[in-house]
Scaffold this active site. Structure first.
Site, PDB file in Angstrom:
ATOM      1  N   ARG A  84       6.542   0.186   2.817  1.00 53.71           N
ATOM      2  CA  ARG A  84       7.448  -0.727   3.506  1.00 53.71           C
ATOM      3  C   ARG A  84       8.235  -1.496   2.445  1.00 53.71           C
ATOM      4  O   ARG A  84       7.933  -1.404   1.251  1.00 53.71           O
ATOM      5  CB  ARG A  84       6.745  -1.641   4.519  1.00 53.71           C
ATOM      6  CG  ARG A  84       5.352  -2.059   4.262  1.00 53.71           C
ATOM      7  CD  ARG A  84       5.131  -2.946   3.085  1.00 53.71           C
ATOM      8  NE  ARG A  84       6.047  -4.076   3.105  1.00 53.71           N
ATOM      9  CZ  ARG A  84       6.429  -4.742   2.063  1.00 53.71           C
ATOM     10  NH1 ARG A  84       6.019  -4.402   0.844  1.00 53.71           N
ATOM     11  NH2 ARG A  84       7.262  -5.748   2.157  1.00 53.71           N
ATOM     12  N   GLY A  85       9.235  -2.271   2.924  1.00 53.75           N
ATOM     13  CA  GLY A  85      10.151  -2.919   1.988  1.00 53.75           C
ATOM     14  C   GLY A  85      11.375  -2.026   1.862  1.00 53.75           C
ATOM     15  O   GLY A  85      11.245  -0.801   1.665  1.00 53.75           O
ATOM     16  N   ALA A  86      12.558  -2.637   1.986  1.00 54.07           N
ATOM     17  CA  ALA A  86      13.791  -1.848   2.122  1.00 54.07           C
ATOM     18  C   ALA A  86      14.014  -0.816   0.994  1.00 54.07           C
ATOM     19  O   ALA A  86      14.208   0.377   1.274  1.00 54.07           O
ATOM     20  CB  ALA A  86      14.979  -2.796   2.261  1.00 54.07           C
ATOM     21  N   ASP A 128      16.678  -6.860   4.054  1.00 55.36           N
ATOM     22  CA  ASP A 128      16.701  -5.480   4.563  1.00 55.36           C
ATOM     23  C   ASP A 128      18.117  -4.995   4.795  1.00 55.36           C
ATOM     24  O   ASP A 128      18.380  -3.790   4.780  1.00 55.36           O
ATOM     25  CB  ASP A 128      15.891  -5.374   5.850  1.00 55.36           C
ATOM     26  CG  ASP A 128      14.427  -5.398   5.515  1.00 55.36           C
ATOM     27  OD1 ASP A 128      13.887  -6.492   5.296  1.00 55.36           O
ATOM     28  OD2 ASP A 128      13.843  -4.306   5.398  1.00 55.36           O
ATOM     29  N   LYS A 142      12.742 -10.340   6.790  1.00 56.18           N
ATOM     30  CA  LYS A 142      11.520 -10.491   7.588  1.00 56.18           C
ATOM     31  C   LYS A 142      11.576 -11.698   8.507  1.00 56.18           C
ATOM     32  O   LYS A 142      12.050 -12.770   8.109  1.00 56.18           O
ATOM     33  CB  LYS A 142      10.332 -10.600   6.619  1.00 56.18           C
ATOM     34  CG  LYS A 142       8.971 -10.781   7.243  1.00 56.18           C
ATOM     35  CD  LYS A 142       8.628  -9.763   8.296  1.00 56.18           C
ATOM     36  CE  LYS A 142       8.731  -8.337   7.824  1.00 56.18           C
ATOM     37  NZ  LYS A 142       8.665  -7.352   8.940  1.00 56.18           N
TER      38      LYS A 142
END
Ligand code: MRU
Length: 354
Positions: free
Chosen positions: A45-47, A236, A247
């Site tokens: 996860r994480g852009a 993001d 987030k």
């Protein structure tokens, strides 16, 4: 630094972030569907990290395509692109990676298909390597905003786990530490899936940066007491007018910062800036399953069965709350993103320097 993702022996190896910090376990993805599942289930996860996973997932899928002509080969990749794009709608890096691979394929259309397959692996690995360089550049431009004695607030995890290495929001912290600055970090726990508690505090402790974990609703009280000097978060998708999707809870932090006169910085690789969207209200916001809210770690129920739930994964912070957007090309006022979208912008003139 632990490895978030890598290409090895024709497989994509990703750290299963959903199990951190209890277990440090890697998952071997043998096909692109497993990569897509990993993105959906937050193993990765994480852009920027899911952008890298997308490119590697495409490279994996490409190896399985039997077509020997360019048209058949690219046709075979269409469902792969669509599946990966559908995994998580807010982070623009997935679409960015697909667009980059599409262009890459177009440029290589005269190559034999076997050669193209190998080149796609190289391109995915290049995206990973470039990401690490980009993070370090963000760190160099962002470290100027951290001073000796500061307390930096961060939300969610925009650290090395969310990228190829170094992170975006954490890069200025790591570089400031290398520069010998003494500061500490406050990490919001970040409900519902606790990226701040599980990932950011874990990462910063390993990096030797003093970190204190708080519940999300503590940030305002600490600001009121004068205990926070600046906030740095990731994104993001940041859009043309400088509005920032990140987030859920980031908007709350930004509004609180404004109320208390605290600078609010967004670390944003250029790959997460979507110049095609004029304002933040047009950013698609992912809503995730209720279970993330009603249960802890998917197993322990904390809410009555059948309760109605809204689980927005991201929110949009209007540009007026953002002090600066820190990219690999420099730090800029959000209202200057329009200038950056033009060909050959005068970066030196637009850069903010302390
Ligand atoms: O749902 P997540 O964990 O993928 O959300 C991650 C964030 O909101 C990060 O701040 C953002 O992706 C930037 S990561 C460098």
């Amino acid at each position: 630094m632990v490895k978030t993702i890598e290409w090895k022996d024709n497989k994509v190896i990703m750290l299963d972030q959903s199990r951190l910090p209890i277990d440090v376990a890697y998952i071997e993805c043998k096909d692109y569907l497993m990569v897509a599942e990993g993105i959906r289930k937050l193993w990765i996860r994480g852009a920027p990290a899911i952008g890298i996973a997308t490119a590697m997932g495409i490279a994996l899928a490409a190896q399985e395509i039997s077509a020997t002509d360019f048209e058949g080969f690219t046709k075979g990749l269409d469902p792969v692109f669509n599946t990966l794009i559908a995994t998580r709608p807010t982070a623009v890096n997935i679409q960015w990676a697909v667009d980059r691979i599409r262009k890459f394929l177009d440029a290589g259309k005269d190559e034999p298909i076997a050669g193209l397959k190998a080149l796609l692996i190289e391109e995915a690995e290049r995206i990973l390597a470039e990401d690490i360089e980009i993070n370090m550049a963000i760190g160099r431009w962002g470290a100027q905003f951290i001073h000796d004695g500061d307390t930096v607030l961060t939300h969610c995890n925009a650290g090395s786990l969310a990228t190829g290495g170094y992170g975006t929001a954490t890069a200025p912290m790591l570089i400031a530490k290398e520069q010998g600055k003494k500061f500490q970090v406050i990490a919001d726990e970040t409900r519902p899936v606790l990226q701040g508690a599980r990932l950011t505090s874990w990462e910063l402790m390993q990096a030797g940066i003093p970190v204190t974990l708080i519940t999300d609703n503590t940030a305002g009280a600490l600001m009121q007491k004068g205990e926070i000097n600046l906030a740095i978060v990731g994104t993001d998708r940041t859009v043309l007018n400088g509005d920032v999707a990140n987030k859920i809870g980031t908007y709350t932090v930004a509004v609180l910062c404004k109320e208390h006169g605290i600078p609010f910085y967004v670390a944003a690789p250029m790959s997460s800036i979507d110049f095609s969207i004029p304002t933040g209200n047009l950013i698609p916001i992912e809503e995730r399953e209720p279970r993330e809210v009603t249960h802890i770690f998917g197993t322990c129920r904390i809410a009555p069965e059948g309760v109605k739930v809204r689980n927005l994964a991201f929110d949009v912070t209007p540009a007026r709350y953002v002090t600066a957007i820190i990219t690999e090309n420099g730090a800029f006022k959000p209202e200057n993103l329009k200038e950056l979208s033009r060909p050959d912008p005068d970066l030196e003139k637009l850069r903010i320097r302390v």
